[in-house]
Design an enzyme around this catalytic site. Structure first.
Site, PDB file in Angstrom:
ATOM      1  N   LYS A  36       0.865  -1.177   0.000  1.00  0.00           N
ATOM      2  CA  LYS A  36       0.000   0.000   0.000  1.00  0.00           C
ATOM      3  C   LYS A  36       0.892   1.213   0.000  1.00  0.00           C
ATOM      4  O   LYS A  36       1.807   1.328   0.829  1.00  0.00           O
ATOM      5  CB  LYS A  36      -0.887  -0.022   1.265  1.00  0.00           C
ATOM      6  CG  LYS A  36      -1.827   1.149   1.366  1.00  0.00           C
ATOM      7  CD  LYS A  36      -3.169   0.823   0.753  1.00  0.00           C
ATOM      8  CE  LYS A  36      -3.999   2.045   0.444  1.00  0.00           C
ATOM      9  NZ  LYS A  36      -3.684   2.697  -0.846  1.00  0.00           N
ATOM     10  N   GLN A  54       7.271   3.804   3.838  1.00  0.00           N
ATOM     11  CA  GLN A  54       5.859   3.400   3.899  1.00  0.00           C
ATOM     12  C   GLN A  54       5.683   2.120   4.722  1.00  0.00           C
ATOM     13  O   GLN A  54       4.653   1.934   5.365  1.00  0.00           O
ATOM     14  CB  GLN A  54       5.352   3.186   2.454  1.00  0.00           C
ATOM     15  CG  GLN A  54       3.859   3.191   2.313  1.00  0.00           C
ATOM     16  CD  GLN A  54       3.256   4.594   2.225  1.00  0.00           C
ATOM     17  OE1 GLN A  54       3.810   5.448   1.553  1.00  0.00           O
ATOM     18  NE2 GLN A  54       2.147   4.819   2.883  1.00  0.00           N
ATOM     19  N   LYS A  97       5.522   3.347   8.326  1.00  0.00           N
ATOM     20  CA  LYS A  97       4.334   4.183   8.502  1.00  0.00           C
ATOM     21  C   LYS A  97       3.077   3.317   8.548  1.00  0.00           C
ATOM     22  O   LYS A  97       2.234   3.453   9.436  1.00  0.00           O
ATOM     23  CB  LYS A  97       4.252   5.158   7.312  1.00  0.00           C
ATOM     24  CG  LYS A  97       3.082   6.093   7.373  1.00  0.00           C
ATOM     25  CD  LYS A  97       2.928   6.910   6.096  1.00  0.00           C
ATOM     26  CE  LYS A  97       4.232   7.485   5.608  1.00  0.00           C
ATOM     27  NZ  LYS A  97       4.049   8.554   4.627  1.00  0.00           N
ATOM     28  N   LYS A 121       5.276   1.762  -3.196  1.00  0.00           N
ATOM     29  CA  LYS A 121       5.189   3.114  -3.773  1.00  0.00           C
ATOM     30  C   LYS A 121       5.442   2.984  -5.271  1.00  0.00           C
ATOM     31  O   LYS A 121       6.063   2.029  -5.717  1.00  0.00           O
ATOM     32  CB  LYS A 121       6.256   4.023  -3.152  1.00  0.00           C
ATOM     33  CG  LYS A 121       5.969   5.506  -3.286  1.00  0.00           C
ATOM     34  CD  LYS A 121       5.056   6.003  -2.197  1.00  0.00           C
ATOM     35  CE  LYS A 121       4.664   7.448  -2.420  1.00  0.00           C
ATOM     36  NZ  LYS A 121       3.907   8.011  -1.281  1.00  0.00           N
ATOM     37  N   GLY A 173      -2.839   8.227  -4.193  1.00  0.00           N
ATOM     38  CA  GLY A 173      -2.221   9.440  -4.737  1.00  0.00           C
ATOM     39  C   GLY A 173      -0.956   9.819  -3.983  1.00  0.00           C
ATOM     40  O   GLY A 173      -0.631   9.271  -2.940  1.00  0.00           O
ATOM     41  N   ASP A 174      -0.233  10.765  -4.532  1.00  0.00           N
ATOM     42  CA  ASP A 174       0.919  11.416  -3.889  1.00  0.00           C
ATOM     43  C   ASP A 174       1.146  12.688  -4.700  1.00  0.00           C
ATOM     44  O   ASP A 174       0.204  13.172  -5.361  1.00  0.00           O
ATOM     45  CB  ASP A 174       2.161  10.485  -3.903  1.00  0.00           C
ATOM     46  CG  ASP A 174       3.308  11.015  -3.038  1.00  0.00           C
ATOM     47  OD1 ASP A 174       3.208  10.944  -1.804  1.00  0.00           O
ATOM     48  OD2 ASP A 174       4.297  11.534  -3.598  1.00  0.00           O
ATOM     49  N   THR A 216      -4.399  13.380   5.448  1.00  0.00           N
ATOM     50  CA  THR A 216      -2.961  13.536   5.747  1.00  0.00           C
ATOM     51  C   THR A 216      -2.711  14.862   6.472  1.00  0.00           C
ATOM     52  O   THR A 216      -2.038  14.904   7.510  1.00  0.00           O
ATOM     53  CB  THR A 216      -2.127  13.458   4.458  1.00  0.00           C
ATOM     54  OG1 THR A 216      -2.465  12.242   3.781  1.00  0.00           O
ATOM     55  CG2 THR A 216      -0.647  13.477   4.758  1.00  0.00           C
ATOM     56  N   ASN A 245      -2.303  19.108  -1.638  1.00  0.00           N
ATOM     57  CA  ASN A 245      -3.272  18.415  -0.789  1.00  0.00           C
ATOM     58  C   ASN A 245      -2.916  18.495   0.706  1.00  0.00           C
ATOM     59  O   ASN A 245      -3.740  18.910   1.527  1.00  0.00           O
ATOM     60  CB  ASN A 245      -3.348  16.950  -1.260  1.00  0.00           C
ATOM     61  CG  ASN A 245      -4.192  16.108  -0.329  1.00  0.00           C
ATOM     62  OD1 ASN A 245      -3.677  15.523   0.616  1.00  0.00           O
ATOM     63  ND2 ASN A 245      -5.486  16.082  -0.557  1.00  0.00           N
ATOM     64  N   SER A 270      -6.885   5.599   4.027  1.00  0.00           N
ATOM     65  CA  SER A 270      -6.916   4.722   2.842  1.00  0.00           C
ATOM     66  C   SER A 270      -7.254   3.289   3.257  1.00  0.00           C
ATOM     67  O   SER A 270      -8.011   2.589   2.587  1.00  0.00           O
ATOM     68  CB  SER A 270      -5.565   4.722   2.127  1.00  0.00           C
ATOM     69  OG  SER A 270      -5.448   5.837   1.299  1.00  0.00           O
TER      70      SER A 270
HETATM   71  P1  NDP Z   1       0.637  17.781  -4.146  1.00  0.00           P
HETATM   72  O1  NDP Z   1       1.087  17.421  -5.503  1.00  0.00           O
HETATM   73  O2  NDP Z   1      -0.800  17.966  -3.882  1.00  0.00           O
HETATM   74  O3  NDP Z   1       1.390  19.099  -3.666  1.00  0.00           O
HETATM   75  C1  NDP Z   1       2.785  19.148  -3.581  1.00  0.00           C
HETATM   76  C2  NDP Z   1       3.205  20.570  -3.252  1.00  0.00           C
HETATM   77  O4  NDP Z   1       4.606  20.601  -3.007  1.00  0.00           O
HETATM   78  C3  NDP Z   1       2.944  21.536  -4.371  1.00  0.00           C
HETATM   79  O5  NDP Z   1       2.715  22.819  -3.834  1.00  0.00           O
HETATM   80  C4  NDP Z   1       4.268  21.487  -5.151  1.00  0.00           C
HETATM   81  O6  NDP Z   1       4.527  22.655  -5.918  1.00  0.00           O
HETATM   82  C5  NDP Z   1       5.255  21.374  -4.025  1.00  0.00           C
HETATM   83  N1  NDP Z   1       6.458  20.670  -4.491  1.00  0.00           N
HETATM   84  C6  NDP Z   1       6.515  19.414  -5.030  1.00  0.00           C
HETATM   85  N2  NDP Z   1       7.777  19.097  -5.361  1.00  0.00           N
HETATM   86  C7  NDP Z   1       8.515  20.173  -5.028  1.00  0.00           C
HETATM   87  C8  NDP Z   1       9.891  20.459  -5.111  1.00  0.00           C
HETATM   88  N3  NDP Z   1      10.770  19.558  -5.621  1.00  0.00           N
HETATM   89  N4  NDP Z   1      10.315  21.675  -4.668  1.00  0.00           N
HETATM   90  C9  NDP Z   1       9.431  22.575  -4.150  1.00  0.00           C
HETATM   91  N5  NDP Z   1       8.111  22.356  -4.043  1.00  0.00           N
HETATM   92  C10 NDP Z   1       7.671  21.169  -4.463  1.00  0.00           C
HETATM   93  O7  NDP Z   1       1.247  16.655  -3.188  1.00  0.00           O
HETATM   94  P2  NDP Z   1       0.821  16.249  -1.713  1.00  0.00           P
HETATM   95  O8  NDP Z   1       0.359  17.445  -0.974  1.00  0.00           O
HETATM   96  O9  NDP Z   1      -0.055  15.063  -1.813  1.00  0.00           O
HETATM   97  O10 NDP Z   1       2.198  15.723  -1.111  1.00  0.00           O
HETATM   98  C11 NDP Z   1       3.109  16.594  -0.402  1.00  0.00           C
HETATM   99  C12 NDP Z   1       4.063  15.742   0.431  1.00  0.00           C
HETATM  100  O11 NDP Z   1       3.288  14.963   1.368  1.00  0.00           O
HETATM  101  C13 NDP Z   1       4.905  14.718  -0.333  1.00  0.00           C
HETATM  102  O12 NDP Z   1       6.143  14.568   0.334  1.00  0.00           O
HETATM  103  C14 NDP Z   1       4.099  13.427  -0.189  1.00  0.00           C
HETATM  104  O13 NDP Z   1       4.908  12.282  -0.365  1.00  0.00           O
HETATM  105  C15 NDP Z   1       3.633  13.587   1.241  1.00  0.00           C
HETATM  106  N6  NDP Z   1       2.486  12.778   1.607  1.00  0.00           N
HETATM  107  C16 NDP Z   1       1.291  12.889   0.930  1.00  0.00           C
HETATM  108  C17 NDP Z   1       0.205  12.123   1.299  1.00  0.00           C
HETATM  109  C18 NDP Z   1      -1.130  12.305   0.668  1.00  0.00           C
HETATM  110  O14 NDP Z   1      -2.101  11.716   1.183  1.00  0.00           O
HETATM  111  N7  NDP Z   1      -1.283  13.105  -0.377  1.00  0.00           N
HETATM  112  C19 NDP Z   1       0.322  11.105   2.357  1.00  0.00           C
HETATM  113  C20 NDP Z   1       1.563  11.119   3.065  1.00  0.00           C
HETATM  114  C21 NDP Z   1       2.622  11.913   2.668  1.00  0.00           C
HETATM  115  P3  NDP Z   1       4.104  22.725  -7.490  1.00  0.00           P
HETATM  116  O15 NDP Z   1       2.634  23.042  -7.464  1.00  0.00           O
HETATM  117  O16 NDP Z   1       4.957  23.792  -8.027  1.00  0.00           O
HETATM  118  O17 NDP Z   1       4.412  21.373  -8.052  1.00  0.00           O
END
Ligand code: NDP
Length: 463
Positions: free
Chosen positions: A100, A121, A124, A136, A175-176, A219, A250, A395
């Site tokens: 997962k 993961q 976690k 992943k 998603g991620d 999250t 997100n 999830s």
């Molecule tokens: P989203 O795609 O919804 O948002 C990611 C955000 O981070 C965007 O604002 C993006 O900017 C920015 N970003 C991504 N890559 C970079 C980078 N290299 N440098 C600077 N800014 C960056 O993703 P999530 O919110 O889902 O995920 C955010 C983090 O949380 C990740 O580390 C993910 O692995 C982790 N996570 C997410 C979960 C989930 O349920 N969604 C669960 C557990 C962990 P831009 O718009 O410019 O791309």
């Protein structure tokens, strides 16, 4: 290329032994080695106290993914150009349940990043108390700037290969970064079409076709619930705290919403182009604007300042050596963008700016050196594998609801989420103090996550 990773306890021959094996095998996977180092550093007292883990080489086995799939993803852009991306799925460990973990679509995606994410993961998912293993996947495809039709064609091509390797009892992606409700919809549609089945093969579905209420929020909400537990344990609360939040996707969006609900004030957000600082606070109306901007119009966070003149925008300077977002004076920080976004200089700036609590919404956002700086300064640090586990926990609740063909109310899911975050917090503190790392959530999360998986591996023999 220098493949050695600076260990937090660099003197530890124990840590180096494992890192040397991996560095020899996978010399070009720095993120994976970093994630392994962060876990192994906690495990020496565990292996000393339970010698059968050593005899059965449980840790060596755990460091090797059960399987890795890489595949070609050809698709056609709107102008007719033929594009070729790379797709991956890492099934790291299935000792306690089906693999997962999310799918990430971002140009930076490679095997090192996906192995680090899949490895994290495992622990976690174990901490959530739910029966789910660690996996992943993703692609170096960049959905930014692509039309809906292009994203749909890409997702269909990606799933045309991935479907062979996933299934509701085998491997359940979600998603991620770069994979939200839209992408999950296109991926699910193609899976259903190819396999002629309607199953819970993906989580993060819309509530109208099998998704759990509160999954999008889980999250970010969970990271704030975890922070609230840390604050209470330290004798305080989140109320009245000024909070630094990075990212604007997100996790960041729903962290902001829950902070507002609990009486705290988020004052920053970012994306890969830059960051905004709004000293007046990002209130619910401004947050609604951000959600519409990022989720519907897929715009840039800089637009926030055109609408709200209380805020300033600063462009990202990748050569600066530090991120000025973390220099803004505040009480708490919620890194919610990506890995290694807080380096040691940033950590020192956080401490100087008054931050007392960090809850990692993102995966591995803080480098090992920065973690040590924070913890040594007395900052409470909630590691991502514990603090952001709320998403995968819900999830798993979505999987449970799908298999029973039931749907829980928002209040029921929220109650479960709060309880799970409370339990993870308690388990981390308990494991940390049992093995001599009192009050250190990092070690507690690693040890508690490891023990459950290790015991399952021992029970199941050499497989
Ligand atoms: P989203 O795609 O919804 O948002 C990611 C955000 O981070 C965007 O604002 C993006 O900017 C920015 N970003 C991504 N890559 C970079 C980078 N290299 N440098 C600077 N800014 C960056 O993703 P999530 O919110 O889902 O995920 C955010 C983090 O949380 C990740 O580390 C993910 O692995 C982790 N996570 C997410 C979960 C989930 O349920 N969604 C669960 C557990 C962990 P831009 O718009 O410019 O791309």
């Amino acid at each position: 290329m220098d493949t050695s990773v600076a260990a937090p306890h660099a003197s530890s021959a124990f840590v180096q032994e494992y890192l040397d094996i991996l560095a020899a095998r996978d010399p070009h996977q720095p993120e994976f080695l970093q994630a392994v180092q962060e876990v192994v550093v906690s495990l020496e007292p565990v292996l000393d106290r339970h010698p059968h883990y050593r005899q059965q080489r449980v840790l060596q086995r755990l460091l090797e993914p059960e399987r890795v799939v890489q595949f070609r993803v050809p698709w056609q852009a709107d102008d007719g150009e033929v594009m070729v991306n790379r797709g991956y799925r890492v099934g790291f460990n299935s000792a306690i349940g089906p693999y997962k973990g999310g799918l990430r679509f971002h140009p930076s995606v490679n095997l090192s990043i996906l192995k680090f994410l899949a490895f994290e993961q495992i622990f976690k998912n174990s901490l959530t108390g739910q029966p789910i293993g660690g996996g992943k996947g993703g692609s170096d495809f960049d959905p930014r700037g692509r039309s809906n039709s292009e994203v749909m064609r890409f997702c269909q091509s990606f799933m045309t290969e991935l479907f062979r390797h996933v299934g509701h009892n085998t491997d359940v992606p979600a998603g991620d970064i770069g994979v939200g409700g839209r992408e999950i919809g296109y991926l699910f549609g193609q899976y259903k079409r190819i396999t002629n089945t309607f199953t819970g093969v993906l989580t993060g579905r819309a509530p109208g076709w099998g998704g759990s209420l509160l999954r999008p929020e889980a999250t970010g909400y969970g990271a704030v619930y975890f922070a609230a537990e840390m604050a209470t344990t330290a004798g305080g609360s989140l109320e009245g705290m000024k909070c630094l939040v990075s990212g604007s996707g997100n996790v960041a969006q729903y962290a902001c919403r829950k902070l507002l609900e609990l009486g705290a004030t988020p004052i920053t957000l970012s994306d890969s182009s830059g960051w905004i600082h709004d000293p007046a606070g990002i209130d619910e109306e401004k947050l609604q604007f951000v959600m519409e901007l990022k989720n519907e119009r897929r715009g840039r966070i800089a637009e926030y300042c055109e609408r709200y003149t209380s805020a300033t925008w600063t462009a990202t300077d990748r050569d600066a050596g530090s991120n000025p977002l973390w220099s803004v004076p505040a009480d708490a920080a919620f890194p919610s963008a990506t890995q290694n976004e807080i380096n040691d200089t940033d950590a020192r700036n956080l401490v100087e700016g008054g931050v007392r609590l960090v809850s990692e919404g993102a995966n591995m956002p803080t480098t090992p050196e920065a973690q040590d700086t924070l913890v040594e300064a007395g900052v409470k640090l909630g590691p991502g594998k514990a603090a952001n586990a709320g998403g995968v926990a819900v999830s798993a609740l979505e999987m449970a609801q799908a298999s029973q063909r039931l749907r829980w109310t928002t209040e029921e899911v929220d109650r479960h989420l709060k309880r799970i975050m409370h339990d993870i917090h308690a388990v981390c503190l308990d494991a940390a103090s049992s093995y001599g790392f009192v009050d250190d959530y990092r070690h507690g999360a690693n040890i508690a996550g490891f023990r459950k998986v290790a015991d399952a591996m021992v029970d199941q023999g050499l497989v």
